[in-house]
Scaffold this active site. Structure first.
Site, PDB file in Angstrom:
ATOM      1  N   ASP A 153       0.851  -1.197   0.000  1.00  0.00           N
ATOM      2  CA  ASP A 153       0.000   0.000   0.000  1.00  0.00           C
ATOM      3  C   ASP A 153       0.891   1.253   0.000  1.00  0.00           C
ATOM      4  O   ASP A 153       0.395   2.370  -0.135  1.00  0.00           O
ATOM      5  CB  ASP A 153      -0.994  -0.002   1.169  1.00  0.00           C
ATOM      6  CG  ASP A 153      -0.314   0.032   2.522  1.00  0.00           C
ATOM      7  OD1 ASP A 153       0.902  -0.247   2.601  1.00  0.00           O
ATOM      8  OD2 ASP A 153      -1.004   0.344   3.520  1.00  0.00           O
ATOM      9  N   SER A 154       2.226   1.046   0.093  1.00  0.00           N
ATOM     10  CA  SER A 154       3.168   2.143  -0.135  1.00  0.00           C
ATOM     11  C   SER A 154       3.023   2.692  -1.553  1.00  0.00           C
ATOM     12  O   SER A 154       3.580   3.746  -1.859  1.00  0.00           O
ATOM     13  CB  SER A 154       4.607   1.669   0.108  1.00  0.00           C
ATOM     14  OG  SER A 154       4.860   0.483  -0.619  1.00  0.00           O
ATOM     15  N   ASP A 173      -0.937  -6.272  -0.294  1.00  0.00           N
ATOM     16  CA  ASP A 173      -0.950  -5.570   1.001  1.00  0.00           C
ATOM     17  C   ASP A 173      -2.335  -4.931   1.166  1.00  0.00           C
ATOM     18  O   ASP A 173      -2.652  -3.964   0.464  1.00  0.00           O
ATOM     19  CB  ASP A 173       0.150  -4.499   0.955  1.00  0.00           C
ATOM     20  CG  ASP A 173       0.521  -3.947   2.309  1.00  0.00           C
ATOM     21  OD1 ASP A 173       0.078  -4.494   3.346  1.00  0.00           O
ATOM     22  OD2 ASP A 173       1.287  -2.954   2.332  1.00  0.00           O
ATOM     23  N   LYS A 227      -1.241  -9.532   2.947  1.00  0.00           N
ATOM     24  CA  LYS A 227      -0.592  -9.034   4.157  1.00  0.00           C
ATOM     25  C   LYS A 227      -1.565  -8.103   4.862  1.00  0.00           C
ATOM     26  O   LYS A 227      -2.248  -7.297   4.213  1.00  0.00           O
ATOM     27  CB  LYS A 227       0.705  -8.277   3.820  1.00  0.00           C
ATOM     28  CG  LYS A 227       1.366  -7.697   5.072  1.00  0.00           C
ATOM     29  CD  LYS A 227       2.754  -7.150   4.793  1.00  0.00           C
ATOM     30  CE  LYS A 227       2.773  -5.756   4.244  1.00  0.00           C
ATOM     31  NZ  LYS A 227       2.149  -4.781   5.173  1.00  0.00           N
ATOM     32  N   GLU A 285      -1.780  -5.351   8.126  1.00  0.00           N
ATOM     33  CA  GLU A 285      -1.174  -4.648   9.261  1.00  0.00           C
ATOM     34  C   GLU A 285      -1.902  -5.153  10.501  1.00  0.00           C
ATOM     35  O   GLU A 285      -3.120  -4.992  10.646  1.00  0.00           O
ATOM     36  CB  GLU A 285      -1.293  -3.130   9.090  1.00  0.00           C
ATOM     37  CG  GLU A 285      -0.376  -2.633   7.983  1.00  0.00           C
ATOM     38  CD  GLU A 285      -0.186  -1.124   7.962  1.00  0.00           C
ATOM     39  OE1 GLU A 285      -0.621  -0.443   8.908  1.00  0.00           O
ATOM     40  OE2 GLU A 285       0.398  -0.630   6.988  1.00  0.00           O
ATOM     41  N   GLU A 304       8.568  -3.935  11.377  1.00  0.00           N
ATOM     42  CA  GLU A 304       8.969  -2.646  10.819  1.00  0.00           C
ATOM     43  C   GLU A 304       9.384  -1.663  11.904  1.00  0.00           C
ATOM     44  O   GLU A 304       8.637  -1.422  12.863  1.00  0.00           O
ATOM     45  CB  GLU A 304       7.803  -2.059   9.975  1.00  0.00           C
ATOM     46  CG  GLU A 304       8.132  -0.697   9.381  1.00  0.00           C
ATOM     47  CD  GLU A 304       7.211  -0.259   8.244  1.00  0.00           C
ATOM     48  OE1 GLU A 304       6.394  -1.069   7.775  1.00  0.00           O
ATOM     49  OE2 GLU A 304       7.321   0.914   7.830  1.00  0.00           O
TER      50      GLU A 304
HETATM   51  N1  LIG Z   1       8.772   5.013  -0.154  1.00  0.00           N
HETATM   52  C1  LIG Z   1       8.341   4.498   1.001  1.00  0.00           C
HETATM   53  N2  LIG Z   1       9.200   3.783   1.763  1.00  0.00           N
HETATM   54  C2  LIG Z   1       8.798   3.232   2.947  1.00  0.00           C
HETATM   55  O1  LIG Z   1       9.604   2.534   3.603  1.00  0.00           O
HETATM   56  C3  LIG Z   1       7.458   3.452   3.374  1.00  0.00           C
HETATM   57  C4  LIG Z   1       6.598   4.203   2.525  1.00  0.00           C
HETATM   58  N3  LIG Z   1       7.065   4.715   1.376  1.00  0.00           N
HETATM   59  N4  LIG Z   1       5.297   4.424   2.855  1.00  0.00           N
HETATM   60  C5  LIG Z   1       4.739   3.732   3.967  1.00  0.00           C
HETATM   61  C6  LIG Z   1       5.704   3.611   5.050  1.00  0.00           C
HETATM   62  C7  LIG Z   1       6.119   4.905   5.721  1.00  0.00           C
HETATM   63  N5  LIG Z   1       7.437   4.583   6.223  1.00  0.00           N
HETATM   64  C8  LIG Z   1       8.253   5.471   6.954  1.00  0.00           C
HETATM   65  C9  LIG Z   1       8.233   6.813   6.655  1.00  0.00           C
HETATM   66  C10 LIG Z   1       9.037   7.704   7.359  1.00  0.00           C
HETATM   67  C11 LIG Z   1       9.852   7.242   8.386  1.00  0.00           C
HETATM   68  C12 LIG Z   1      10.677   8.239   9.143  1.00  0.00           C
HETATM   69  O2  LIG Z   1      11.101   9.232   8.568  1.00  0.00           O
HETATM   70  N6  LIG Z   1      10.939   8.051  10.435  1.00  0.00           N
HETATM   71  C13 LIG Z   1      11.759   8.979  11.209  1.00  0.00           C
HETATM   72  C14 LIG Z   1      10.922  10.146  11.719  1.00  0.00           C
HETATM   73  C15 LIG Z   1       9.795   9.754  12.610  1.00  0.00           C
HETATM   74  C16 LIG Z   1       8.965  10.948  13.097  1.00  0.00           C
HETATM   75  O3  LIG Z   1       9.334  11.536  14.109  1.00  0.00           O
HETATM   76  O4  LIG Z   1       7.946  11.281  12.426  1.00  0.00           O
HETATM   77  C17 LIG Z   1      12.435   8.255  12.354  1.00  0.00           C
HETATM   78  O5  LIG Z   1      13.496   8.733  12.769  1.00  0.00           O
HETATM   79  O6  LIG Z   1      11.926   7.237  12.805  1.00  0.00           O
HETATM   80  C18 LIG Z   1       9.872   5.884   8.677  1.00  0.00           C
HETATM   81  C19 LIG Z   1       9.073   5.001   7.947  1.00  0.00           C
HETATM   82  C20 LIG Z   1       7.813   3.263   5.788  1.00  0.00           C
HETATM   83  N7  LIG Z   1       6.974   3.016   4.629  1.00  0.00           N
HETATM   84  C1  LIG Z   2       7.307  -1.639   3.408  1.00  0.00           C
HETATM   85  C2  LIG Z   2       6.339  -2.756   3.364  1.00  0.00           C
HETATM   86  C3  LIG Z   2       6.475  -3.692   4.499  1.00  0.00           C
HETATM   87  C4  LIG Z   2       4.919  -2.280   3.190  1.00  0.00           C
HETATM   88  O1  LIG Z   2       4.028  -2.511   3.976  1.00  0.00           O
HETATM   89  C5  LIG Z   2       4.582  -1.521   1.975  1.00  0.00           C
HETATM   90  O2  LIG Z   2       5.429  -1.386   1.066  1.00  0.00           O
HETATM   91  O3  LIG Z   2       3.441  -1.038   1.880  1.00  0.00           O
HETATM   92 MG   LIG Z   3       2.232  -1.508   3.578  1.00  0.00          MG
END
Ligand SMILES: Nc1nc(=O)c2c([nH]1)NC[C@@H]1CN(c3ccc(C(=O)N[C@@H](CCC(=O)O)C(=O)O)cc3)CN21
Ligand SMILES: CC(C)C(=O)C(=O)O
Ligand SMILES: [Mg+2]
Length: 270
Positions: free
Chosen positions: A42-43, A81, A111, A113, A180
């Protein structure tokens, strides 16, 4: 074609490789690279549909993109997903939506969540022949509750909740578990405790496998989460090709003679 049984049997032995794909040509490349599992994540919401989060993604979009991926893939296991609110509200509607991914889109598994609300659903889907991959830790569909994509399982209570839910989903029949954005030591412990394989994203090196978003892995994203690494510069390659195309049209070097055809009989007329 690896079955969910083969994926399950890789726990603790061979590393499992998993990457997302949302369209046929990309899925063919990922499959040809020998990926064990392709996730139609769903990304796609932010990676390809231009949304700010994964929440707007629909069952129809997931079905359409999963079907496109399935048409191109020969070997990888295809996991759809399930999008926000397509499951968990109501057992019958959840089963219907998950079933569509196998019946209409040719996915091999779904999948979800996961949380306390998906234990019974995971059991029911598994009984019906719909294999379920669980997902714990950072579950981005809860971004509004979490207040950001923050690290999960960082306190003893939060870590214990993940361990308990991981066990519950294994018992309910899940064939694997995504972890994750959780501490590496927690992910290592969950991996030890479970018989089914864990697949990590931002969960350290000790999971049974790793997953990333395609666009992050190849260098096509504008931003990447802190736990992602880029293994190429596809964005740079595309920028180069587009600059060259614009330049060729503007300077008249494209199309050249070999890209054109003329008709002698028309010469008299025009
Ligand atoms: N392109 C893409 N890659 C991904 O891995 C992903 C997506 N999209 N979309 C759905 C989720 C969103 N994800 C993410 C997005 C941002 C952070 C991140 O920047 N985390 C930081 C800041 C957290 C905060 O304070 O908001 C961290 O340090 O944990 C982590 C996972 C993982 N997933
Ligand atoms: C990053 C993976 C685990 C996911 O849920 C997604 O791509 O949507
Ligand atoms: Mg997902």
């Amino acid at each position: 074609m690896p079955s969910v049984t083969e994926i399950r049997s890789k726990a603790g032995s061979e590393p499992i490789t998993m990457l997302t794909a949302y369209d046929a040509p990309t899925a063919r490349l990922v499959d040809d690279a020998g990926m064990d599992i392709i996730l139609v994540g769903d990304s796609m919401g932010n990676a390809v549909l231009g949304h700010e989060s994964t929440l707007p993604v629909t069952v129809e979009e997931t079905e359409s993109h999963t079907a496109a991926v399935a048409r191109a893939v020969e070997d990888a296991l295809i996991v759809a997903d399930m999008p926000f609110l397509s499951f968990g509200k109501d057992m019958s509607e959840s089963i219907h939506n998950c079933g569509r991914m196998l019946k209409e889109a040719d996915a091999d598994a779904v999948k979800l969540e996961s949380g306390p609300h998906t234990i019974d659903l995971t059991e029911r889907l598994t009984q019906l022949g719909i294999p379920v991959m669980a997902h714990l830790g950072l579950t981005p569909q809860r971004v509004n509750e979490l207040g950001g994509y923050t690290r999960q399982g960082t306190t003893e209570d939060a870590a214990q909740e993940i361990i308990d839910l991981a066990r519950a989903h294994e018992e309910a029949g899940a064939f694997s578990l995504i972890l994750e954005h959780v501490p590496a030591n927690l992910a290592a412990h969950v991996t030890d405790e479970l018989d089914i394989p864990t697949i990590g994203i931002g969960a350290g090196p000790d999971c049974d496998g790793q997953v990333l978003v395609f666009h992050d892995a190849v260098g096509l994203s504008d931003w990447t989460p802190p736990f992602a690494t880029t293994f190429g510069d596809v964005k740079g390659e595309i920028e180069n090709a587009l600059d060259k195309y614009v330049d060729a049209v503007e300077t008249g070097t494209f199309p050249a003679e070999e890209h054109s055809h003329t008709e002698e009989t028309l010469d008299e007329l025009y």
